[in-house]
Design a protein around this motif. Structure first.
Motif, short mmCIF file in Angstrom:
data_model
loop_
_atom_site.label_atom_id
_atom_site.label_comp_id
_atom_site.label_asym_id
_atom_site.label_seq_id
_atom_site.Cartn_x
_atom_site.Cartn_y
_atom_site.Cartn_z
N UNK A 36 -10.89 25.69 82.49
CA UNK A 36 -11.14 25.32 83.88
C UNK A 36 -12.03 26.35 84.56
N UNK A 37 -13.09 25.83 85.19
CA UNK A 37 -14.02 26.65 85.97
C UNK A 37 -14.13 26.07 87.37
N UNK A 38 -14.42 26.93 88.32
CA UNK A 38 -14.68 26.49 89.68
C UNK A 38 -15.93 27.22 90.17
N UNK A 39 -16.96 26.47 90.55
CA UNK A 39 -18.19 27.04 91.08
C UNK A 39 -18.33 26.60 92.53
N UNK A 40 -18.25 27.56 93.45
CA UNK A 40 -18.39 27.25 94.87
C UNK A 40 -19.63 27.93 95.44
N UNK A 41 -20.37 27.20 96.27
CA UNK A 41 -21.57 27.80 96.87
C UNK A 41 -21.19 28.85 97.91
N UNK A 94 -14.92 20.09 76.76
CA UNK A 94 -13.53 19.95 77.18
C UNK A 94 -13.14 20.88 78.30
N UNK A 95 -14.13 21.31 79.07
CA UNK A 95 -13.88 22.21 80.20
C UNK A 95 -14.04 21.42 81.49
N UNK A 96 -13.09 21.58 82.39
CA UNK A 96 -13.18 20.98 83.71
C UNK A 96 -13.96 21.93 84.62
N UNK A 97 -14.99 21.41 85.27
CA UNK A 97 -15.74 22.19 86.25
C UNK A 97 -15.53 21.55 87.62
N UNK A 98 -14.96 22.33 88.54
CA UNK A 98 -14.69 21.86 89.89
C UNK A 98 -15.49 22.64 90.90
#
Length: 171
Positions: free
Chosen positions: A121-126, A161-165
């Motif tokens: 799981x990854x999360x990329x926020x501006x 198989x990685x979730x990017x949110x």
């Protein structure tokens, strides 16, 4: 919210223990999430986090030059993420996207796949900052780049198989 919670490790252990006991007493399911910058993790802390079944997130920019520019301590945090994985505690990674990495999100996903292959799981926020975007035109251009590159990276991550949110997309 804000700051590094592991600075107050003894207080956190008390809170984890207290909240687990209260949840058990009331037959209540409790998920605890801890966000850390990853610099203060040790084997002892990781063992305790596992004991209390804490979900861990690491604020980490993934690419060495971006991490060192925005937060510092790339080698230390990378080593501690490896330690988490070695000890069987798979964290999520949250990254702040700025002009330094807005065109490199797919590269960031690839780096996770090669360097931290268990992460799912990854999360990329501006970034949101008046100093980074002195005009509406620059902010608008950044968000256009962010949107385009985020969805390319999201497609790439799903192949592994990685979730990017992204909090904005999720909301």
């Amino acid at each position: 919210g804000g700051g590094e919670p592991l600075i107050s490790w003894e207080k956190l252990k008390f809170l984890f223990d207290y909240s687990r006991k209260k949840a058990d007493e009331q037959d209540f399911s409790l998920d605890i999430f801890l966000m850390t910058n990853g610099t203060l993790l040790t084997s002892d802390i990781i063992r305790e986090l596992k004991k209390y079944e804490i979900n861990v997130g690491v604020s980490f920019e993934i690419l060495p030059d971006v991490q060192n520019s925005q937060r510092g301590h790339y080698e230390e945090v990378s080593k501690n993420i490896q330690l988490l994985l070695y000890m069987g505690l798979v964290p999520s990674i949250s990254s702040v996207i700025t002009p330094l990495n807005v065109d490199r999100m797919e590269e960031m996903v690839d780096k996770v796949v090669t360097s931290y292959p268990s992460i799912r799981h990854l999360n990329f926020d501006p970034a949101m900052s008046n100093t980074l975007f002195p005009s509406t035109e620059k902010l608008e251009a950044f968000y256009r780049k962010f949107t385009r590159n985020f969805f390319v990276a999201k497609e790439t991550s799903s192949k592994y198989g990685i979730t990017l949110d992204c909090n904005i997309v999720r909301k």
